[in-house]
Design a protein around this motif. Structure first.
Motif, PDB file in Angstrom:
ATOM      1  N   ALA A 170      -3.489   6.661  -0.353  1.00 56.93           N
ATOM      2  CA  ALA A 170      -4.922   6.924  -0.219  1.00 56.93           C
ATOM      3  C   ALA A 170      -5.300   7.242   1.229  1.00 56.93           C
ATOM      4  CB  ALA A 170      -5.734   5.741  -0.737  1.00 56.93           C
ATOM      5  N   GLY A 171      -4.356   7.838   1.972  1.00 56.74           N
ATOM      6  CA  GLY A 171      -4.713   8.294   3.306  1.00 56.74           C
ATOM      7  C   GLY A 171      -4.442   7.272   4.391  1.00 56.74           C
TER       8      GLY A 171
ATOM      9  N   ARG B 173      -3.191  -3.765   2.533  1.00 53.31           N
ATOM     10  CA  ARG B 173      -3.383  -2.829   3.623  1.00 53.31           C
ATOM     11  C   ARG B 173      -2.004  -2.446   4.157  1.00 53.31           C
ATOM     12  NH1 ARG B 173      -8.319  -4.211   7.679  1.00 53.31           N
ATOM     13  NH2 ARG B 173     -10.015  -3.767   6.224  1.00 53.31           N
TER      14      ARG B 173
ATOM     15  N   ILE C 296     -12.039  -5.059  -1.352  1.00 51.72           N
ATOM     16  CA  ILE C 296     -12.767  -4.675  -0.129  1.00 51.72           C
ATOM     17  C   ILE C 296     -11.772  -4.366   1.000  1.00 51.72           C
ATOM     18  CG2 ILE C 296     -14.417  -5.482   1.638  1.00 51.72           C
ATOM     19  CD1 ILE C 296     -15.614  -7.270  -0.692  1.00 51.72           C
ATOM     20  N   GLU C 297     -10.720  -5.176   1.080  1.00 58.02           N
ATOM     21  CA  GLU C 297      -9.691  -4.954   2.117  1.00 58.02           C
ATOM     22  C   GLU C 297      -9.119  -3.541   2.047  1.00 58.02           C
ATOM     23  OE1 GLU C 297      -6.385  -7.572   2.108  1.00 58.02           O
ATOM     24  OE2 GLU C 297      -7.370  -9.070   3.353  1.00 58.02           O
ATOM     25  N   LEU C 298      -8.817  -3.099   0.850  1.00 63.11           N
ATOM     26  CA  LEU C 298      -8.234  -1.761   0.693  1.00 63.11           C
ATOM     27  C   LEU C 298      -9.270  -0.679   0.932  1.00 63.11           C
ATOM     28  CD1 LEU C 298      -5.644  -1.836  -2.215  1.00 63.11           C
ATOM     29  CD2 LEU C 298      -5.544  -2.839   0.049  1.00 63.11           C
TER      30      LEU C 298
ATOM     31  N   THR D  99     -11.785  -0.594   2.742  1.00 60.03           N
ATOM     32  CA  THR D  99     -12.195  -0.428   4.144  1.00 60.03           C
ATOM     33  C   THR D  99     -11.013  -0.049   5.045  1.00 60.03           C
ATOM     34  OG1 THR D  99     -11.964  -2.821   4.413  1.00 60.03           O
ATOM     35  CG2 THR D  99     -14.197  -1.969   4.014  1.00 60.03           C
ATOM     36  N   PHE D 100      -9.850   0.182   4.445  1.00 54.70           N
ATOM     37  CA  PHE D 100      -8.665   0.539   5.248  1.00 54.70           C
ATOM     38  C   PHE D 100      -8.237   1.979   5.026  1.00 54.70           C
ATOM     39  CE2 PHE D 100      -4.085   0.876   5.979  1.00 54.70           C
ATOM     40  CZ  PHE D 100      -3.959   0.323   7.247  1.00 54.70           C
ATOM     41  N   TYR D 101      -8.198   2.410   3.788  1.00 53.74           N
ATOM     42  CA  TYR D 101      -7.632   3.726   3.465  1.00 53.74           C
ATOM     43  C   TYR D 101      -8.680   4.831   3.599  1.00 53.74           C
ATOM     44  CZ  TYR D 101      -3.524   1.236   1.873  1.00 53.74           C
ATOM     45  OH  TYR D 101      -2.403   0.438   1.822  1.00 53.74           O
ATOM     46  N   ALA D 102      -8.271   5.900   4.279  1.00 59.65           N
ATOM     47  CA  ALA D 102      -9.212   6.970   4.629  1.00 59.65           C
ATOM     48  C   ALA D 102      -9.773   7.703   3.420  1.00 59.65           C
ATOM     49  CB  ALA D 102      -8.503   7.976   5.548  1.00 59.65           C
ATOM     50  N   MET D 103      -9.043   7.677   2.314  1.00 64.90           N
ATOM     51  CA  MET D 103      -9.517   8.439   1.149  1.00 64.90           C
ATOM     52  C   MET D 103     -10.430   7.623   0.248  1.00 64.90           C
ATOM     53  SD  MET D 103      -6.020  10.524   0.264  1.00 64.90           S
ATOM     54  CE  MET D 103      -6.670  11.481  -1.098  1.00 64.90           C
ATOM     55  N   LEU D 104     -10.674   6.374   0.619  1.00 60.74           N
ATOM     56  CA  LEU D 104     -11.611   5.547  -0.152  1.00 60.74           C
ATOM     57  C   LEU D 104     -12.923   5.466   0.620  1.00 60.74           C
ATOM     58  CD1 LEU D 104      -9.231   2.647  -1.284  1.00 60.74           C
ATOM     59  CD2 LEU D 104      -9.817   4.732  -2.526  1.00 60.74           C
TER      60      LEU D 104
END
Lengths: 437, 175
Positions: free
Chosen positions: A172-173, A191, B59-61, B63-68
């Protein structure tokens, strides 16, 4: 003159559609897997070791050796394919997955057999949706044909059925997922932050089980080794350290950018740029080349006679890495180029290690200041000092990578940095002159 | 508003794919975002509940991955690569011309810029991420689609026409 070489990884240059199973089998596809299954798993690993295949993702670690680290015995083991191709200038795995998905699947199947894996994952960067769809289709094709499945219709050397399922997983980037332990974290639903090692993935990787992480191109090399034999593979390239074919990505200031598959060690960087890339579109001389995306030191024009292999590029003061060559002609301001590269690393730092998280920010701030004409000569020392504080002090190599555009551009193109300072001094003089008037 | 039955079923199918359910979280968030356009606090909670994980994990994911996206985004999202291989062959110029054709004012500095059309239907971004299309540069992503070889004014005119068609479709769908 371009080499007389028949590509084996991307045998159809210019093709844009995926090779279907029937076409792949017509040209001998899956013969490597069938040969592998007639041997003991450890003998397959030995063949890959003897062939001298090195990881094509960047680190260049011997693939067979990596497989041999996986403990024998019962319990799940995983093969994870690193298809998170996010290094700027790198687009080889994209072509491999979009055009030759079965070569990768066959490589996964052989690797899985060698290490005793029955569930493999392909972690593809989230943006590569076409590659993901085509690979899923190819996995379905292979399952329907009985080449994959739990169990498949194929039989292992010990008489038991060969069993393997492949899950295609899109990220996901996050550039950091190219680092194997960060990738594993991401696959576990966390993460993507690198793990501290030891333990290494071969002992405790995905779900804390023995895991091998291999790059797409690495696995795409494996079917040929098993189908044609070690000697045939070693005949390609420049043994003992540089065997096999390599896909070189070419971009930037060249007339013909693209993926070029060539034997390792047979072409110089100059030949590659001029004969394959057609030279610079402007006709201006090359000023420098990045050989591994933005993650390795810039090779200055004086070293263009370096041979394209692991040793040759190392000898030119850099590293082959993913073999992603970004060419820059002499119109490029290397301070600008370094700034753009550092922006990337600042953006992609996962934030876990303080030297990388804070250091990339300070590198970027300092470079911005210089670009804005507010720099001082002491900023060059600051950049080198900060780089020194980052390199070697982080869990993964991203920190080191972030420093190389800065340190290598200062080393080879110091005048580009000084030119910005000189310009300011001239501006100051002009202001002074005006005030005097 | 909760997720559709189709998305909820797709998330359940994801969970069944993996040895451990947490692996399903990232693909499930993408499925939810595909339906909703972005991930609100409520959507994040719903996805986490469906999988049987604490809300904080979602929420952790997100706020981390650019495509979300944890904030609303325009229905047509354009991301220009401004990283070195693209920047060397005119990506900055292509972005500026696209912005002009769409009457978008770009904000931000250097490698990272953004702006949107007055009707908020099209978002334009300049990013430092590389999308693996350096041999067909300049390029941008429009949603999941790659638009490559954006070399001439005609290429950009065609791109902008496509963006306007997508925006019109999104507008009519919203009504």
């Amino acid at each position: 003159m371009p080499l007389d070489y028949q590509p084996i990884l991307l045998p159809n240059p210019g093709r844009t559609t995926a090779v279907a199973l029937t076409e792949y089998e017509q040209r001998g596809g899956y013969d490597g897997l069938r040969n592998a299954l007639r041997k003991k798993p450890e003998d397959v690993t030995t063949m890959v070791k003897d062939a001298g295949l090195k990881g094509r993702g960047g680190a260049g670690f011997p693939t067979g050796m990596k497989w041999s680290f996986v403990p024998k015995g019962p319990g799940p083991k995983y093969l994870v394919v690193n298809a998170d191709e996010s290094e700027p200038g790198t687009f080889k795995d994209r072509d491999l997955m979009e055009i030759e998905p079965h070569t990768l699947i066959e490589g996964i199947a052989i690797g899985s057999y060698a290490i005793g894996c029955e569930l493999a994952f392909v972690y593809i960067r989230g943006e590569y949706t076409v590659a993901g769809d085509r690979l899923r289709d190819a996995v379905d094709e292979a399952k329907k044909a009985g080449l994959l499945g739990a169990p498949s219709k194929l039989t292992r050397a010990d008489g038991t059925p060969f069993s393997l399922d492949i899950v295609v997983f899109l990220g996901a980037g996050a550039y950091i997922c190219g680092e194997e332990t960060a990738l594993i974290e991401s696959l576990e639903g966390n993460r993507a932050m690198p793990r501290s090692r030891p333990p290494f993935p071969a002992v405790a990787g995905l779900y804390m089980k023995p895991t091998v992480v291999n790059n797409v191109e690495t696995l795409a090399n494996v079917p040929y080794i098993l189908a044609k034999g070690v000697d045939a593979y070693k005949a390609i390239g420049n043994p003992p350290n540089n065997t096999g074919p390599k896909i070189y990505c070419l971009s930037g200031h060249v007339k013909r950018p693209g993926n070029y598959e060539l034997p390792l060690g047979k072409v110089t960087l100059r030949q590659f740029i001029e004969e394959y890339g057609g030279g610079t579109p402007s006709g201006r001389p090359v000023k420098g080349v990045l050989p591994a995306g933005v993650s390795a030191p810039i090779i200055p024009a004086a070293n263009l006679d370096a041979v394209l292999d692991y040793d040759g590029i190392k000898g030119a003061g850099s590293m082959l890495g993913s073999a992603s060559f970004i060419v820059m002609d002499d119109s490029v301001d290397m301070l600008w180029a370094a700034t753009r590269m550092v922006e990337f690393f600042r953006h992609e730092s996962c934030g876990k290690c303080t030297p990388c998280r804070e250091g990339t920010m300070w590198l970027e701030k300092t470079l911005y200041r210089m670009m804005e004409g507010k720099g001082k000569e002491s900023d060059l020392e600051t950049l080198q000092f900060v780089s020194k504080q980052i390199a070697g002090n982080t869990l993964c190599a991203l920190g080191d990578f972030a420093t190389s555009p800065v340190t290598s551009s200062i080393k080879h193109y110091r005048d580009d940095y000084l030119a910005h300072l000189v310009r300011i001094e001239k501006k100051s003089d002009k202001k002074g002159d005006k005030a005097a008037e | 508003m909760s997720l559709s039955v189709t998305t909820r079923d797709a998330i359940t199918a994801e969970v069944a794919k993996y040895p451990y359910k947490k692996t399903a979280l990232l693909p499930s968030l993408k499925l939810a975002q595909k339906e909703k356009g972005w991930l609100s606090t409520e959507t994040l909670a719903e996805v986490a509940d469906l999988i049987g994980l604490p809300h904080s994990h979602a929420i952790e994911l997100a706020t981390f991955y650019a495509m979300l996206f944890t904030e609303k985004v325009a229905p047509v999202r354009v991301e220009y690569c401004l990283q070195l291989p693209c920047a060397l062959v005119g990506a900055e110029d292509a972005l500026a011309k696209t912005a002009k054709l769409l009457d978008v004012q770009l904000h931000g500095e250097r490698g990272t810029r953004h702006g949107h059309t007055k009707d908020h239907l099209i978002e334009l971004h300049g990013t430092v991420e590389c999308y693996g299309a350096c041999h067909r540069a300049p390029m941008c992503r429009v949603g999941d689609d790659y638009k490559e070889n954006l070399k001439t004014d005609d290429d950009l005119q065609r791109l902008v026409a496509d963006l306007k068609t997508r925006a019109a479709a999104a507008k009519s769908q919203a009504h």
